[in-house]
Design a protein around this motif. Sequence first.
Motif, PDB file in Angstrom:
ATOM      1  N   PHE A   1     -14.707  55.999  34.154  1.00 40.36           N
ATOM      2  CA  PHE A   1     -15.671  55.335  33.284  1.00 40.36           C
ATOM      3  C   PHE A   1     -15.418  53.831  33.329  1.00 40.36           C
ATOM      4  N   SER A   2     -16.167  53.121  34.161  1.00 39.84           N
ATOM      5  CA  SER A   2     -15.926  51.698  34.365  1.00 39.84           C
ATOM      6  C   SER A   2     -16.109  50.896  33.083  1.00 39.84           C
ATOM      7  N   GLY A   3     -17.038  51.308  32.232  1.00 39.89           N
ATOM      8  CA  GLY A   3     -17.282  50.569  30.996  1.00 39.89           C
ATOM      9  C   GLY A   3     -16.167  50.674  29.983  1.00 39.89           C
ATOM     10  N   GLU A   4     -15.229  51.580  30.218  1.00 41.61           N
ATOM     11  CA  GLU A   4     -14.090  51.725  29.315  1.00 41.61           C
ATOM     12  C   GLU A   4     -12.817  51.136  29.911  1.00 41.61           C
ATOM     13  N   GLN A   5     -12.971  50.401  31.005  1.00 43.64           N
ATOM     14  CA  GLN A   5     -11.830  49.733  31.629  1.00 43.64           C
ATOM     15  C   GLN A   5     -11.980  48.225  31.471  1.00 43.64           C
ATOM     16  N   PRO A   6     -10.915  47.532  31.048  1.00 44.62           N
ATOM     17  CA  PRO A   6     -11.006  46.080  30.858  1.00 44.62           C
ATOM     18  C   PRO A   6     -11.354  45.361  32.159  1.00 44.62           C
ATOM     19  N   ALA A   7     -12.107  44.267  32.037  1.00 47.36           N
ATOM     20  CA  ALA A   7     -12.464  43.484  33.220  1.00 47.36           C
ATOM     21  C   ALA A   7     -12.488  41.985  32.929  1.00 47.36           C
ATOM     22  N   LEU A   8     -12.333  41.590  31.676  1.00 47.31           N
ATOM     23  CA  LEU A   8     -12.517  40.197  31.285  1.00 47.31           C
ATOM     24  C   LEU A   8     -11.590  39.248  32.038  1.00 47.31           C
ATOM     25  N   LEU A   9     -10.290  39.530  32.025  1.00 48.33           N
ATOM     26  CA  LEU A   9      -9.338  38.606  32.646  1.00 48.33           C
ATOM     27  C   LEU A   9      -9.521  38.567  34.161  1.00 48.33           C
ATOM     28  N   ARG A  10      -9.773  39.724  34.759  1.00 48.77           N
ATOM     29  CA  ARG A  10      -9.964  39.747  36.210  1.00 48.77           C
ATOM     30  C   ARG A  10     -11.201  38.946  36.610  1.00 48.77           C
ATOM     31  N   LYS A  11     -12.293  39.100  35.857  1.00 49.28           N
ATOM     32  CA  LYS A  11     -13.518  38.366  36.175  1.00 49.28           C
ATOM     33  C   LYS A  11     -13.336  36.865  35.936  1.00 49.28           C
ATOM     34  N   ALA A  12     -12.560  36.501  34.899  1.00 55.15           N
ATOM     35  CA  ALA A  12     -12.281  35.082  34.657  1.00 55.15           C
ATOM     36  C   ALA A  12     -11.501  34.489  35.823  1.00 55.15           C
ATOM     37  N   PHE A  13     -10.542  35.253  36.332  1.00 57.42           N
ATOM     38  CA  PHE A  13      -9.764  34.792  37.489  1.00 57.42           C
ATOM     39  C   PHE A  13     -10.667  34.629  38.715  1.00 57.42           C
ATOM     40  N   GLU A  14     -11.540  35.599  38.945  1.00 52.42           N
ATOM     41  CA  GLU A  14     -12.437  35.519  40.100  1.00 52.42           C
ATOM     42  C   GLU A  14     -13.356  34.310  39.995  1.00 52.42           C
ATOM     43  N   LEU A  15     -13.854  34.040  38.794  1.00 56.01           N
ATOM     44  CA  LEU A  15     -14.728  32.886  38.598  1.00 56.01           C
ATOM     45  C   LEU A  15     -13.967  31.580  38.823  1.00 56.01           C
ATOM     46  N   ALA A  16     -12.739  31.514  38.325  1.00 59.15           N
ATOM     47  CA  ALA A  16     -11.917  30.324  38.541  1.00 59.15           C
ATOM     48  C   ALA A  16     -11.608  30.144  40.025  1.00 59.15           C
ATOM     49  N   GLY A  17     -11.465  31.245  40.739  1.00 60.17           N
ATOM     50  CA  GLY A  17     -11.220  31.156  42.179  1.00 60.17           C
ATOM     51  C   GLY A  17     -12.409  30.580  42.912  1.00 60.17           C
ATOM     52  N   GLN A  18     -13.608  30.992  42.511  1.00 58.12           N
ATOM     53  CA  GLN A  18     -14.822  30.481  43.147  1.00 58.12           C
ATOM     54  C   GLN A  18     -15.050  29.008  42.822  1.00 58.12           C
ATOM     55  N   ASP A  19     -14.711  28.612  41.590  1.00 52.87           N
ATOM     56  CA  ASP A  19     -15.008  27.257  41.138  1.00 52.87           C
ATOM     57  C   ASP A  19     -13.943  26.241  41.557  1.00 52.87           C
ATOM     58  N   SER A  20     -12.679  26.619  41.449  1.00 50.37           N
ATOM     59  CA  SER A  20     -11.609  25.646  41.685  1.00 50.37           C
ATOM     60  C   SER A  20     -10.594  26.096  42.724  1.00 50.37           C
ATOM     61  N   GLY A  21     -10.845  27.239  43.357  1.00 48.39           N
ATOM     62  CA  GLY A  21      -9.913  27.716  44.376  1.00 48.39           C
ATOM     63  C   GLY A  21      -8.637  28.307  43.819  1.00 48.39           C
ATOM     64  N   LEU A  22      -8.658  28.743  42.559  1.00 47.66           N
ATOM     65  CA  LEU A  22      -7.464  29.353  41.977  1.00 47.66           C
ATOM     66  C   LEU A  22      -7.115  30.625  42.735  1.00 47.66           C
ATOM     67  N   SER A  23      -5.858  30.748  43.092  1.00 49.23           N
ATOM     68  CA  SER A  23      -5.368  31.924  43.815  1.00 49.23           C
ATOM     69  C   SER A  23      -4.256  32.587  43.011  1.00 49.23           C
ATOM     70  N   ILE A  24      -3.887  33.779  43.422  1.00 48.69           N
ATOM     71  CA  ILE A  24      -2.785  34.478  42.770  1.00 48.69           C
ATOM     72  C   ILE A  24      -1.516  33.638  42.842  1.00 48.69           C
ATOM     73  N   ASN A  25      -1.235  33.072  44.015  1.00 48.32           N
ATOM     74  CA  ASN A  25      -0.012  32.280  44.167  1.00 48.32           C
ATOM     75  C   ASN A  25      -0.029  31.023  43.318  1.00 48.32           C
ATOM     76  N   LYS A  26      -1.179  30.364  43.219  1.00 49.43           N
ATOM     77  CA  LYS A  26      -1.268  29.166  42.382  1.00 49.43           C
ATOM     78  C   LYS A  26      -1.057  29.511  40.913  1.00 49.43           C
ATOM     79  N   LEU A  27      -1.666  30.600  40.491  1.00 46.35           N
ATOM     80  CA  LEU A  27      -1.517  31.012  39.098  1.00 46.35           C
ATOM     81  C   LEU A  27      -0.077  31.444  38.821  1.00 46.35           C
ATOM     82  N   ALA A  28       0.522  32.135  39.773  1.00 47.01           N
ATOM     83  CA  ALA A  28       1.921  32.548  39.618  1.00 47.01           C
ATOM     84  C   ALA A  28       2.834  31.335  39.510  1.00 47.01           C
ATOM     85  N   HIS A  29       2.576  30.312  40.311  1.00 42.46           N
ATOM     86  CA  HIS A  29       3.390  29.096  40.252  1.00 42.46           C
ATOM     87  C   HIS A  29       3.261  28.426  38.887  1.00 42.46           C
TER      88      HIS A  29
END
Length: 391
Positions: A335-363
């Motif tokens: 049930f996709s509607g019962e699984q959280p997605a907010l933080l993942r989608k925020a990360f994806e949007l930040a990646g598209q806008d500013s090039g945020l990557s997992i490694n950059k965020l980890a740093h």
Amino acid sequence: MRRSNQDLIPGLGGRGVTPRAVSDAFDPTRLTQARRLAGMTKKDVSGHLSVTAAAVGQYETGASKPRPDLIPRLAEVLDVPTTFFLTGRPAHRLDASMAHFRSLRSTPKAQRERALAFAEQVWELTYALEMRVQLPLVNLPGFAGGEVHPGEELPGEPAAAARELRRLWNLGDGPVTHLVRRMESHGIVVVLPSSADGSASSVDAFSSRAPRPLVILTANRADDVYRHRFTAAHELGHLVLHGDATGDSRQEREADAFAAEFLTPQASILPQLPRRMDLTQLATLRRTWGVSIHSLIYRCRELGLISDATISRTYQRLRALDGQPGFTSEPVSSFSGEQPALLRKAFELAGQDSGLSINKLAHELAWKPDRVRELLGVTDQRPVLQLIRTS
């Protein structure tokens, strides 16, 4: 004096920092957080460092700092980058009074502390993303940090509060679909940790009145979407009803009453409930309303449709049907509607806008990249390659 390469600790992003620099700028609260996340006691840590537990305690209170030569070992033992211990990063400390645990009295202190450390990291991740992406405004009357209804309170009676929140969220009088996604759309951060993540999966669900409302949903008892949805509504009740987490049975009963009315409003569900217990009819209602048959049986008792003796016999019949078609648990993953997605989608949007990557965020967070992926629910897409050896 010239610094040798062996004096450098590899940092994220290609930088390096010396053990002495980490020791000089050591943040004692980070040691406490890392230790709790690892599920270790001060004595456990001291054994790996060949120091006393009292010395580790002094590191955590700030009375003293670990020697530079202990820094790399400390990072290894607690499975964090050495830069994790540096001071200066945004943080939000949580204690038991700021979180509602469904089984507070039966949850050992060490497990609560571990779960709270997990929630602290969720806050840090959320904060880092909010610096780049506008998350939904907090639309939660009764919550101190509410942005849409600042200072507005819901009724203190749980069922009345549930009805009023349904009205404010324009949910009508029918079933609440996609509950978790709806909570996220109203500014609540919801996290469903992996069952392999011991820092949160060791306790039942809990919520926190941090600067932004936070709900941690765990599957340590059963991976069942109907229980999952009721638990989410239960935690929602805590957020709007209870400013202080006392962990008493009264608050738990009130949160349950809120969840029952929020998911199955009396005015709507009462005409549909059987006057004589019909498990087949209840199985149909389960699918329609998204609540468990167990909850519907209890709702019948709560609304005066059946007696205590009848409810006991009905539960016995229900147990006998466990595992049969229509009476099996349904995993949350279906049930996709019962699984959280907010933080993942925020990360994806930040990646598209500013090039945020997992490694950059980890740093930025001073975490290991895998830890960022775990909390975001992002899998590593890189292929695993192995050399083929021929004799």
